[in-house]
Motif scaffolding. Structure first.
Motif, PDB file in Angstrom:
ATOM      1  N   VAL A   1       0.779  -1.273  -0.018  1.00 47.87           N
ATOM      2  CA  VAL A   1      -0.142   0.002  -0.078  1.00 47.87           C
ATOM      3  C   VAL A   1       0.718   1.297   0.086  1.00 47.87           C
ATOM      4  O   VAL A   1       1.652   1.354   0.818  1.00 47.87           O
ATOM      5  CB  VAL A   1      -0.979  -0.030   1.399  1.00 47.87           C
ATOM      6  N   LEU A   2       0.470   2.256  -0.793  1.00 41.37           N
ATOM      7  CA  LEU A   2       1.062   3.490  -1.010  1.00 41.37           C
ATOM      8  C   LEU A   2       0.160   4.374  -0.107  1.00 41.37           C
ATOM      9  O   LEU A   2      -0.922   4.662  -0.660  1.00 41.37           O
ATOM     10  CB  LEU A   2       1.261   3.948  -2.250  1.00 41.37           C
ATOM     11  N   ILE A   3       0.815   5.138   0.885  1.00 45.68           N
ATOM     12  CA  ILE A   3      -0.173   5.936   1.819  1.00 45.68           C
ATOM     13  C   ILE A   3       0.448   7.276   1.781  1.00 45.68           C
ATOM     14  O   ILE A   3       1.311   7.802   2.321  1.00 45.68           O
ATOM     15  CB  ILE A   3      -0.216   5.438   3.150  1.00 45.68           C
ATOM     16  N   PRO A   4      -0.192   8.520   1.045  1.00 44.62           N
ATOM     17  CA  PRO A   4       0.049   9.750   1.030  1.00 44.62           C
ATOM     18  C   PRO A   4      -0.840  10.487   2.178  1.00 44.62           C
ATOM     19  O   PRO A   4      -2.016  10.422   2.379  1.00 44.62           O
ATOM     20  CB  PRO A   4      -0.514  10.247  -0.240  1.00 44.62           C
ATOM     21  N   THR A   5      -0.038  11.275   2.878  1.00 41.52           N
ATOM     22  CA  THR A   5      -0.491  12.352   3.676  1.00 41.52           C
ATOM     23  C   THR A   5      -0.015  13.736   3.585  1.00 41.52           C
ATOM     24  O   THR A   5       0.895  13.842   2.398  1.00 41.52           O
ATOM     25  CB  THR A   5      -0.223  12.137   5.333  1.00 41.52           C
ATOM     26  N   THR A   6      -0.141  14.915   3.794  1.00 43.72           N
ATOM     27  CA  THR A   6       0.206  16.008   3.690  1.00 43.72           C
ATOM     28  C   THR A   6       1.623  16.247   4.189  1.00 43.72           C
ATOM     29  O   THR A   6       2.446  16.945   3.497  1.00 43.72           O
ATOM     30  CB  THR A   6      -0.493  17.097   4.437  1.00 43.72           C
ATOM     31  N   SER A   7       2.204  15.343   4.865  1.00 40.71           N
ATOM     32  CA  SER A   7       3.701  15.522   5.444  1.00 40.71           C
ATOM     33  C   SER A   7       4.546  14.226   4.932  1.00 40.71           C
ATOM     34  O   SER A   7       5.937  14.399   5.022  1.00 40.71           O
ATOM     35  CB  SER A   7       3.722  15.445   6.923  1.00 40.71           C
ATOM     36  N   ARG A   8       3.983  13.133   4.350  1.00 46.51           N
ATOM     37  CA  ARG A   8       4.796  11.943   4.106  1.00 46.51           C
ATOM     38  C   ARG A   8       3.990  11.235   2.947  1.00 46.51           C
ATOM     39  O   ARG A   8       2.948  11.197   2.886  1.00 46.51           O
ATOM     40  CB  ARG A   8       5.241  11.272   5.142  1.00 46.51           C
ATOM     41  N   ILE A   9       5.008  10.336   2.420  1.00 41.72           N
ATOM     42  CA  ILE A   9       4.450   9.363   1.487  1.00 41.72           C
ATOM     43  C   ILE A   9       5.136   7.939   2.143  1.00 41.72           C
ATOM     44  O   ILE A   9       6.206   7.838   2.204  1.00 41.72           O
ATOM     45  CB  ILE A   9       4.969   9.443   0.108  1.00 41.72           C
ATOM     46  N   THR A  10       4.162   7.049   2.580  1.00 41.70           N
ATOM     47  CA  THR A  10       4.559   6.012   3.187  1.00 41.70           C
ATOM     48  C   THR A  10       4.186   4.569   2.283  1.00 41.70           C
ATOM     49  O   THR A  10       3.157   4.624   1.820  1.00 41.70           O
ATOM     50  CB  THR A  10       3.772   5.504   4.453  1.00 41.70           C
ATOM     51  N   ALA A  11       5.302   3.795   2.224  1.00 41.30           N
ATOM     52  CA  ALA A  11       5.124   2.544   1.574  1.00 41.30           C
ATOM     53  C   ALA A  11       4.842   1.286   2.763  1.00 41.30           C
ATOM     54  O   ALA A  11       5.661   1.062   3.268  1.00 41.30           O
ATOM     55  CB  ALA A  11       6.283   2.242   0.599  1.00 41.30           C
ATOM     56  N   CYS A  12       3.747   0.635   2.612  1.00 45.43           N
ATOM     57  CA  CYS A  12       3.543  -0.353   3.561  1.00 45.43           C
ATOM     58  C   CYS A  12       3.899  -1.749   2.517  1.00 45.43           C
ATOM     59  O   CYS A  12       3.065  -2.019   1.670  1.00 45.43           O
ATOM     60  CB  CYS A  12       2.180  -0.411   3.872  1.00 45.43           C
ATOM     61  N   ILE A  13       4.671  -2.339   3.128  1.00 48.03           N
ATOM     62  CA  ILE A  13       5.139  -3.627   2.216  1.00 48.03           C
ATOM     63  C   ILE A  13       4.966  -4.920   3.249  1.00 48.03           C
ATOM     64  O   ILE A  13       4.872  -4.957   4.196  1.00 48.03           O
ATOM     65  CB  ILE A  13       6.473  -3.592   1.734  1.00 48.03           C
ATOM     66  N   SER A  14       4.864  -6.050   2.371  1.00 44.81           N
ATOM     67  CA  SER A  14       4.991  -7.250   2.902  1.00 44.81           C
ATOM     68  C   SER A  14       6.250  -8.274   3.151  1.00 44.81           C
ATOM     69  O   SER A  14       7.036  -7.769   2.292  1.00 44.81           O
ATOM     70  CB  SER A  14       3.857  -8.222   1.997  1.00 44.81           C
ATOM     71  N   SER A  15       6.190  -9.050   3.645  1.00 45.09           N
ATOM     72  CA  SER A  15       7.323  -9.860   4.037  1.00 45.09           C
ATOM     73  C   SER A  15       7.183 -11.494   3.796  1.00 45.09           C
ATOM     74  O   SER A  15       8.132 -12.228   3.610  1.00 45.09           O
ATOM     75  CB  SER A  15       8.065  -9.747   5.695  1.00 45.09           C
ATOM     76  N   GLN A  16       5.912 -11.853   3.675  1.00 45.14           N
ATOM     77  CA  GLN A  16       5.515 -13.210   3.510  1.00 45.14           C
ATOM     78  C   GLN A  16       4.434 -13.504   2.606  1.00 45.14           C
ATOM     79  O   GLN A  16       3.673 -12.443   2.337  1.00 45.14           O
ATOM     80  CB  GLN A  16       5.306 -14.242   4.479  1.00 45.14           C
ATOM     81  N   VAL A  17       4.115 -14.351   1.870  1.00 45.94           N
ATOM     82  CA  VAL A  17       2.791 -14.732   1.110  1.00 45.94           C
ATOM     83  C   VAL A  17       1.786 -15.003   2.044  1.00 45.94           C
ATOM     84  O   VAL A  17       2.159 -16.564   2.488  1.00 45.94           O
ATOM     85  CB  VAL A  17       3.353 -15.697  -0.010  1.00 45.94           C
ATOM     86  N   GLY A  18       0.953 -14.645   2.448  1.00 48.78           N
ATOM     87  CA  GLY A  18       0.136 -15.065   3.557  1.00 48.78           C
ATOM     88  C   GLY A  18       0.714 -14.904   4.985  1.00 48.78           C
ATOM     89  O   GLY A  18       1.930 -14.266   5.088  1.00 48.78           O
ATOM     90  N   CYS A  19       0.291 -15.538   6.067  1.00 53.40           N
ATOM     91  CA  CYS A  19       0.612 -15.476   7.328  1.00 53.40           C
ATOM     92  C   CYS A  19       0.559 -16.762   8.125  1.00 53.40           C
ATOM     93  O   CYS A  19      -0.645 -17.229   7.784  1.00 53.40           O
ATOM     94  CB  CYS A  19       0.145 -14.129   8.028  1.00 53.40           C
ATOM     95  N   SER A  20       1.168 -17.000   9.088  1.00 55.94           N
ATOM     96  CA  SER A  20       0.993 -18.305   9.962  1.00 55.94           C
ATOM     97  C   SER A  20       0.365 -17.845  11.330  1.00 55.94           C
ATOM     98  O   SER A  20       0.077 -18.837  12.398  1.00 55.94           O
ATOM     99  CB  SER A  20       2.468 -18.976  10.096  1.00 55.94           C
ATOM    100  N   LEU A  21       0.432 -16.724  11.891  1.00 57.39           N
ATOM    101  CA  LEU A  21       0.160 -16.261  13.099  1.00 57.39           C
ATOM    102  C   LEU A  21      -1.273 -16.155  13.387  1.00 57.39           C
ATOM    103  O   LEU A  21      -1.811 -16.012  14.591  1.00 57.39           O
ATOM    104  CB  LEU A  21       0.563 -14.845  13.600  1.00 57.39           C
ATOM    105  N   ALA A  22      -2.325 -15.970  12.689  1.00 51.86           N
ATOM    106  CA  ALA A  22      -3.670 -16.092  12.843  1.00 51.86           C
ATOM    107  C   ALA A  22      -4.264 -15.216  13.989  1.00 51.86           C
ATOM    108  O   ALA A  22      -5.078 -15.397  14.834  1.00 51.86           O
ATOM    109  CB  ALA A  22      -3.924 -17.620  13.004  1.00 51.86           C
ATOM    110  N   CYS A  23      -3.831 -13.795  13.632  1.00 51.97           N
ATOM    111  CA  CYS A  23      -4.276 -12.989  14.757  1.00 51.97           C
ATOM    112  C   CYS A  23      -5.925 -12.817  14.618  1.00 51.97           C
ATOM    113  O   CYS A  23      -6.187 -12.690  13.262  1.00 51.97           O
ATOM    114  CB  CYS A  23      -3.558 -11.742  14.622  1.00 51.97           C
ATOM    115  N   LYS A  24      -6.520 -12.770  15.426  1.00 53.51           N
ATOM    116  CA  LYS A  24      -8.150 -12.748  15.402  1.00 53.51           C
ATOM    117  C   LYS A  24      -8.525 -11.473  14.615  1.00 53.51           C
ATOM    118  O   LYS A  24      -9.690 -11.768  13.885  1.00 53.51           O
ATOM    119  CB  LYS A  24      -8.685 -12.909  16.704  1.00 53.51           C
ATOM    120  N   PHE A  25      -7.909 -10.523  14.663  1.00 52.57           N
ATOM    121  CA  PHE A  25      -8.531  -9.016  14.231  1.00 52.57           C
ATOM    122  C   PHE A  25      -7.810  -8.943  12.815  1.00 52.57           C
ATOM    123  O   PHE A  25      -8.235  -7.782  12.145  1.00 52.57           O
ATOM    124  CB  PHE A  25      -8.046  -8.015  14.965  1.00 52.57           C
ATOM    125  N   CYS A  26      -7.175  -9.880  12.095  1.00 51.92           N
ATOM    126  CA  CYS A  26      -6.369  -9.560  10.992  1.00 51.92           C
ATOM    127  C   CYS A  26      -6.833 -10.329   9.895  1.00 51.92           C
ATOM    128  O   CYS A  26      -6.874 -11.714   9.947  1.00 51.92           O
ATOM    129  CB  CYS A  26      -4.747  -9.592  11.162  1.00 51.92           C
TER     130      CYS A  26
END
Length: 357
Positions: A96-121
């Motif tokens: 995800v590329l997230i622009p605000t008035t003060s910054r441009i943030t890139a949110c990137i992934s580290s795995q394909v999928g996830c093994s942790l199964a947090c309930k809210f995610c």
């Protein structure tokens, strides 16, 4: 076929030099190839315009580049852009590329999928397919940098490992990817602009301390007592708050870095002043700043967004104790690009459903 070839981005410069010299080429040719791979972000050997056809043919016969490409993108009403990245072996991750008035943030992934199964995610409901390579981690930043220039006419200001997967369970590739993102032979982005977020793996937090990493650390906390945290995050059963506190103290002693606590606030679960007091007590272990994050509902989710007045009271209580607090209002919710929503759900690519569900 790529499967019969070696991934050239797993080779060091010295190894490429040895290959070039064995083929009767000069040492500088290897440096040119290496620069094309990392500095210029070539995704094909044919992109290497100042390399002879003889060398291109040699490389193409023996090696492949584990590049990813943007296969789908959506733009939110708030200008946030979500990308689906397709790997060389047809796996899908999201960034995800997230622009605000003060910054441009890139949110990137580290795995394909996830093994942790947090309930809210939503990502935690996906099967873990594999780790991303260092090259694939690097590519996400490269592609989002280009997208940022295209859409916002600005370079990235920040990079956060808050997409799909648990970065500390892909530690070697994460570090190697960050090395290429930050080094002058790569993208040259300061490590102080990078934040790695973890659900909390104590021994790996200590490992980062031993390695004296230069990037920032964020802990997805979300509850400051073990009973509640284990209820929503299975990882807490094996990495409880005492173990995490010990590892954070060690990390801070080794690096001197202030840690960020991420605290998603859920209605009638962790939104009371009693919860805030527990969080404040946990903050006494190390210097921290706290990001209180608005919850983003997911399909068939059991949680709801906390009331605004309770969020404000929660934050004000922490601020009254001289803690640094930011309340993060989510962006990109209309395209499922907000925190916790990355699940390869939206978009037009049928491959997403086939690969990850």
């Amino acid at each position: 076929m790529a499967s019969t070839k070696k991934n050239i981005r797993e080779l060091t410069l010295e190894q490429i030099i040895a290959i070039m010299e064995a083929a009767g080429e000069k040492k500088f040719r290897a440096k040119q190839v290496y620069e094309w791979i990392w500095k210029k972000g070539a995704h094909s050997f044919d992109d290497m315009k100042n390399i002879s056809k003889k060398v291109i043919d040699l490389l193409d016969t023996e090696f492949f580049i584990d590049n990813i490409k943007i296969s789908d993108q959506q733009k939110s009403n708030d200008e946030t852009i979500k990308c689906a990245f397709t790997s060389f072996d047809n796996h899908i991750t999201e960034g995800v590329l997230i622009p605000t008035t003060s910054r441009i943030t890139a949110c990137i992934s580290s795995q394909v999928g996830c093994s942790l199964a947090c309930k809210f995610c939503a990502t935690g409901r996906l099967k873990l397919m594999r780790n991303l390579t260092a090259g694939e981690i690097y590519d996400q930043v490269l592609l989002l940098t280009r997208l940022s220039h295209e859409h916002y006419d600005q370079a990235l200001s920040n990079i956060v490992f808050m997409g799909m997967g648990e970065p500390l369970l892909n530690y070697k590739n994460m570090l190697a990817g960050i090395e290429k993102i930050t080094s002058e032979e790569g993208l040259g982005i300061s490590p102080k602009r990078i934040t790695v977020s973890t659900a909390g793996i104590a021994k790996m937090i200590k490992k980062m301390g031993d390695d004296e990493v230069k990037f920032n650390l964020a802990l997805s906390l979300h509850a400051a007592n073990d009973k509640k945290r284990s209820e929503i995050m299975e990882i807490n059963d094996s990495n409880n708050l005492d173990a995490l506190a010990e590892s954070l103290i060690y990390f801070h002693q080794k690096t001197g870095s202030r840690i960020t606590f991420e605290y998603i606030i859920f209605k009638d679960f962790n939104d009371t002043l009693a919860d805030a007091r527990e969080l404040a007590d946990f903050c006494k272990n190390v210097p921290v700043k706290i990001n209180i994050i608005e919850y983003n509902p997911i399909d068939q989710g059991e949680f709801q967004q906390a009331d605004k007045n309770k969020v404000d009271a929660f934050a004000e209580f922490l601020e009254s104790l001289n803690l640094v607090v930011n309340v993060r209002r989510s962006r990109g919710k209309d395209i499922d690009a907000a925190c916790g929503q990355l699940a390869n759900k939206n978009g037009s690519i049928a491959l997403k459903e086939r690969v990850l569900k």
